[in-house]
Structures are given as structure tokens and as C-alpha cells.
Enzyme design. Structure first.
Site, mmCIF file in Angstrom:
data_model
loop_
_atom_site.group_PDB
_atom_site.id
_atom_site.type_symbol
_atom_site.label_atom_id
_atom_site.label_comp_id
_atom_site.label_asym_id
_atom_site.label_seq_id
_atom_site.Cartn_x
_atom_site.Cartn_y
_atom_site.Cartn_z
ATOM 1 C CG ASP A 83 -1.799 1.213 1.328
ATOM 2 O OD1 ASP A 83 -1.636 2.145 0.531
ATOM 3 O OD2 ASP A 83 -2.662 1.234 2.229
ATOM 4 C CB SER A 164 -3.576 11.518 -15.922
ATOM 5 O OG SER A 164 -4.831 11.757 -16.501
ATOM 6 C CE1 TYR A 176 -6.333 9.947 -11.797
ATOM 7 C CE2 TYR A 176 -6.805 11.591 -13.470
ATOM 8 C CZ TYR A 176 -6.208 10.413 -13.094
ATOM 9 O OH TYR A 176 -5.477 9.692 -14.001
ATOM 10 C CE LYS A 180 -2.650 10.316 -11.938
ATOM 11 N NZ LYS A 180 -1.586 9.288 -11.809
#
Length: 319
Positions: A83, A164, A176, A180
Site C-alpha cells: 500500500d 495523466s 484526481y 496529477k
């Protein structure tokens, strides 16, 4: 004169292409470490590089992912449960990897593990909604990198960070895109800091791909769960029909999603094996033809095109 210039440009393009095809030797004595290998890009990368002859160390989040991967690969490949948000596990894993690679060091570190989190309008969200993708996509990536970096420096190897197109354009609200964007910044500073050590650092920017991370059903379920807990005021502003329309919009993007995951793995391969790896790789037709070019456009054009895809609010002036 024009013909001479054209000939020179063609020659430069030819030499540049030849330069990109030059490969490293002795793949079979090199170790690589990949995170997020349960499914998706990481899983395909682990299987691909194992077949090529690399010594692959694949980090999986789950025991089932690890077992399935080992069943599909050679005895060279080793898995480890990790993890990336657990600092102690990352430290112990780095020490274990050090024992595995010995004096050879680690040729390749591929930071692939990532989560999408909740995609929803910003005023629907709490700080906790931002926390998970930032913890995994950014702090997890940094933690793994810092712990593995001495081994990569020893091999004068490669670091490959999977970002991304969301690191170029914030397509939707949530954690998100911020995670990124930050990965892109970390990648740039790391690349410059590592040049003196002979370590190449590359960033891969995939477009929209069909993976478990971008599963439209799970994405819709998370968005719907947030909607159900919104205050009446916000629901009035957006309108009761907003959520259904936005979910329909989400479904309509499915035909535009890339299904060939090997496009991303090919970028990883070039970054690992080329004598002259690129700084950035765009993966997917949508990334190359639309998202990356749009990221260089004026903000007013970006906003116009992206807002056209949004569902119109019922009453944004409602208090």
C-alpha cells in the site's frame, strides 16, 4: 533554397527517429519495480516486461492480484504486497528490494499505482473527498520514489511516473486532477535533480483508457452517493434532473475511451529501454489529437470546449 531546407528537415526527422530506436543492452540482468500491478497498466506492464527478460518486482495491493499475476508469469517475476500510502511498508519494501537487486541496483522504477477518487463539481465535495487520490497518486508516488531512489542511482537507471492528461487539464472536479498536476511538478524537479547522476526521469500522460480505475459504473455510483448527501440549497441550484443528465453524459464518453492498454506499456518500454528516453510520452489517440494540444491553448478556448460538455444548471442563482 526551399528544397534544401526541406531536405535538411527530412534528414533531421530521419536521424531523430533513428536516435529513438537505439536500445540498451543486457536486459536480462536488469531489475525493475512496478507499483499498482493488480490490474490495468501495471498488470500488463509486469507481464510484458517479464516476457522480455527483465527481473520484474511487481507491487500489488491485494493478495488475489498477486496470486493471479504470479500464475501468468515466469519464476523470475516476484510480487510484493504494498500500500503506497503506508510509509513503514514502503520503507520495508525498499529494503527488501535492495536485498533482491544487490550490487546491480534498480534499473527501472515505474510509479503506476493510482486511484480516481470522486469526480463531481467542486462545491459538492469535502476535503476528505480530495484526500484519497492525493494520498495515493502524489504522496504515495513520492514516498516510493524517495525510498527507491538510492537503488536507481546505483544502477544509473530510469524513473517513470505515470501521470495523466488530467495533469494537463482539469476535466472534472475532485482530487484526481490536483494530484496529477502535482505529479507533473514533482516529475520535472526530479528529472533535473537526477541528471547529474545519470538517471533519466520520464512522465507518461495517458488519455482516457478502459481500466478499473475509470470504470464508469463505479464513477457513477460515487457521484450519486455524494449527490444524495448534498444540502437542499445545492440540489436546488443544480436541479433534480442534473444527476441523471450528468450520468448520461458520462456514459456517452464510453465510445471515446481507448481500450488498447499496450499503448501505455509501449511508452514505458521506450522509457526503460531506449538509449535516449523522452521526457514526456502522450498515450492514446485522444491525448495526442485533442487533450495535449488543448492544454497549450488559451484558457478561454479550454473553458469554452470543456464547458460545452457540462450539464446546464437549473437555477445557479438560487440561495
Amino acid at each position: 533554397m526551399f528544397l534544401w531546407v526541406l531536405a535538411l528537415l527530412i534528414l533531421c526527422a530521419f536521424l531523430w527517429n533513428c536516435k529513438g530506436r537505439l536500445k540498451i543492452a543486457d536486459i536480462k540482468d536488469k531489475y525493475i519495480f512496478i507499483t499498482g500491478c493488480d490490474t490495468g497498466f501495471g498488470n500488463l506492464a509486469a507481464r510484458t516486461f517479464d516476457k522480455k527478460g527483465f527481473h520484474v518486482i511487481a507491487a500489488c495491493l491485494t493478495e488475489s492480484g498477486s496470486t493471479a499475476l504470479k500464475a501468468e508469469t515466469s519464476q523470475r517475476l516476484r510480487t510484493v504486497l504494498l500500500d503506497v500510502t503506508d510509509p513503514e511498508k514502503v520503507k520495508r519494501t525498499a529494503q527488501w528490494v535492495k536485498n533482491q537487486v544487490g550490487e546491480k541496483g534498480l534499473w527501472g522504477l515505474i510509479n503506476n499505482a493510482g486511484v480516481l477518487g470522486v469526480l463531481a463539481p467542486t462545491d459538492w465535495l469535502t476535503v476528505e473527498d480530495y484526500r484519497e487520490p492525493i494520498e495515493v497518486n502524489l504522496f504515495g508516488l513520492i514516498s516510493v520514489t524517495l525510498n527507491m531512489l538510492p537503488l536507481v542511482k546505483k544502477a544509473r537507471g530510469r524513473v517513470i511516473n505515470v501521470s495523466s492528461i488530467g495533469g494537463r487539464l482539469a476535466i472534472g472536479g475532485g482530487g484526481y486532477a490536483p494530484s496529477k498536476y502535482a505529479v507533473e511538478g514533482f516529475n520535472d524537479s526530479l528529472r533535473r535533480d537526477m541528471k547529474a547522476f545519470g538517471v533519466h526521469v520520464s512522465c507518461i500522460e495517458p488519455g482516457l483508457f478502459k481500466t478499473q480505475l475509470s470504470d464508469p459504473i463505479k464513477t457513477a455510483e460515487k457521484k450519486l452517493a455524494v449527490w444524495r448527501h448534498l444540502s437542499p440549497d445545492i440540489k436546488q441550484q443544480y436541479g433534480e434532473g442534473y444527476i441523471e443528465k450528468s450520468l448520461d453524459k458520462l456514459k456517452s464518453t464510453a465510445p471515446c475511451v481507448n481500450v488498447d492498454l499496450s499503448l501505455v506499456v509501449e511508452c514505458m518500454d521506450h522509457a526503460l529501454t531506449s538509449l535516449f528516453p523522452k521526457t514526456r510520452y502522450a498515450a492514446g489517440k485522444d491525448a495526442k489529437a485533442f487533450w495535449i494540444p488543448l492544454s497549450h491553448m488559451p484558457a478561454i478556448l479550454q473553458d469554452f470546449l470543456l464547458l460545452k460538455q457540462k450539464v446546464e444548471l437549473a437555477n445557479p442563482k438560487a440561495v
